[in-house]
Every structure is written in structure tokens, then in C-alpha cells.
Write a protein that holds these residues in place. Structure first.
Motif, PDB file in Angstrom:
ATOM      1  N   PHE A  57       0.820  -1.208   0.000  1.00 16.39           N
ATOM      2  CA  PHE A  57       0.000   0.000   0.000  1.00 16.39           C
ATOM      3  C   PHE A  57       0.855   1.261   0.000  1.00 16.39           C
ATOM      4  N   GLY A  61      -0.250   2.175  -3.425  1.00 16.40           N
ATOM      5  CA  GLY A  61      -1.542   2.673  -2.945  1.00 16.40           C
ATOM      6  C   GLY A  61      -2.252   3.588  -3.917  1.00 16.40           C
ATOM      7  N   PRO A  62      -1.545   4.607  -4.457  1.00 13.49           N
ATOM      8  CA  PRO A  62      -2.226   5.470  -5.433  1.00 13.49           C
ATOM      9  C   PRO A  62      -2.681   4.726  -6.684  1.00 13.49           C
ATOM     10  N   THR A  72      -7.058  10.833  -3.427  1.00  6.75           N
ATOM     11  CA  THR A  72      -6.451  10.882  -2.099  1.00  6.75           C
ATOM     12  C   THR A  72      -7.318  11.669  -1.122  1.00  6.75           C
ATOM     13  N   ILE A 126      -1.141   5.494   2.387  1.00  2.52           N
ATOM     14  CA  ILE A 126      -1.461   6.043   1.069  1.00  2.52           C
ATOM     15  C   ILE A 126      -1.242   7.552   1.054  1.00  2.52           C
ATOM     16  N   GLU A 130       1.543   9.662  -1.160  1.00  2.00           N
ATOM     17  CA  GLU A 130       1.188  10.783  -2.026  1.00  2.00           C
ATOM     18  C   GLU A 130       1.975  12.035  -1.661  1.00  2.00           C
TER      19      GLU A 130
END
Length: 139
Positions: A57, A61-62, A72, A126, A130
Motif C-alpha cells: 500500500f 496505494g495510489p 487521495t 497512502i 502521495e
């Protein structure tokens, strides 16, 4: 020096989100029917599984969110809501705390997911990926 500060900051954030000391009573209640000699092996196996899930993740994750069409911002709101509900339940506990009934030896559920790699931990990872652009490390 700045990199070391980022590492400490991320580690402290994950320590608070994962809550290892708060998970000890739940972990002991889940493992109560497991033989005492197996506790270390079960805990080690579950921690490795949770680590693998969290690393996936962190780096992907993105991309996983992109498959489901989520942004997000939605994860920030959902993660905040989950943490808010957990906080409310800690302040105002109810008498109906569900107990986890595990037959034999637990595998992945309930220790690795959701106890360690739960929704708040995955949402935090996540958001961290980001904000620090972890995707450029993968590609």
C-alpha cells in the motif's frame, strides 16, 4: 538531517496509528486457545504478512486507488472518519464489545488485517506515499 527528521516523523506517526500497546490485550485474547509455544511463530508470521501488505500500500496505494476511481482526498476524509469513530469509542465505550472467536490458529484475519494493517494504517500509508511521492521510487 532533513531525511532523518522525516524518518522519525513518519515512524512516530505510524506508531500512534498502529497502536501496538493497545493491540496487546486483543492479541492475547485471540491467541488464548493457541498453544503457548506457538505464540511467537504466529505473531511473527502475522507481523510479516501485515508488513508486506503495508509496503504494497505504501508503494502501490495510489495505483490501487486509481483502479477504483478514488482520489487521495476521499481517503483523507475516510481515514479521518475512521480515526474519529475509534476515538469516540475509546471515550464512550459501550457494553457490547464484540469478542473475536477464533477456532484453531488465526491466519491473516484478525491479527494481520485489521488489527495491524487496518483501514487507518493503510489510509495513512497512502497519504504518506502521495505527500512524499513514493511512486517515483518504484518506476
Amino acid at each position: 538531517m532533513e531525511t532523518l527528521l522525516r524518518i522519525w516523523s513518519a515512524s512516530l506517526l505510524l506508531l500512534f496509528v498502529l497502536d501496538p500497546f493497545g493491540n496487546i490485550p486483543v492479541l492475547l485474547s485471540v491467541l488464548k486457545d493457541t498453544h503457548t509455544r506457538r505464540h511467537f511463530r504466529v505473531i511473527l508470521r502475522e507481523m510479516i504478512i501485515a508488513l508486506v501488505i503495508m509496503v504494497i500500500f505504501l508503494f502501490f496505494g495510489p495505483a490501487i486507488l486509481g483502479v477504483f476511481g478514488l482520489e487521495t482526498g476521499a481517503i483523507r476524509v475516510a481515514g479521518g472518519t475512521v480515526l474519529f469513530v475509534i476515538g469516540l469509542r475509546m471515550v464512550f465505550p459501550d457494553g457490547d464489545n464484540p469478542t473475536v472467536q477464533v477456532r484453531d490458529e488465526p491466519f491473516i484475519v484478525p491479527i494481520a488485517i485489521p488489527l495491524i494493517a487496518g483501514p487507518s494504517a493503510l489510509a495513512t500509508l497512502i497519504i504518506m506515499s502521495e505527500s512524499h511521492d513514493m511512486t517515483r521510487l518504484v518506476s
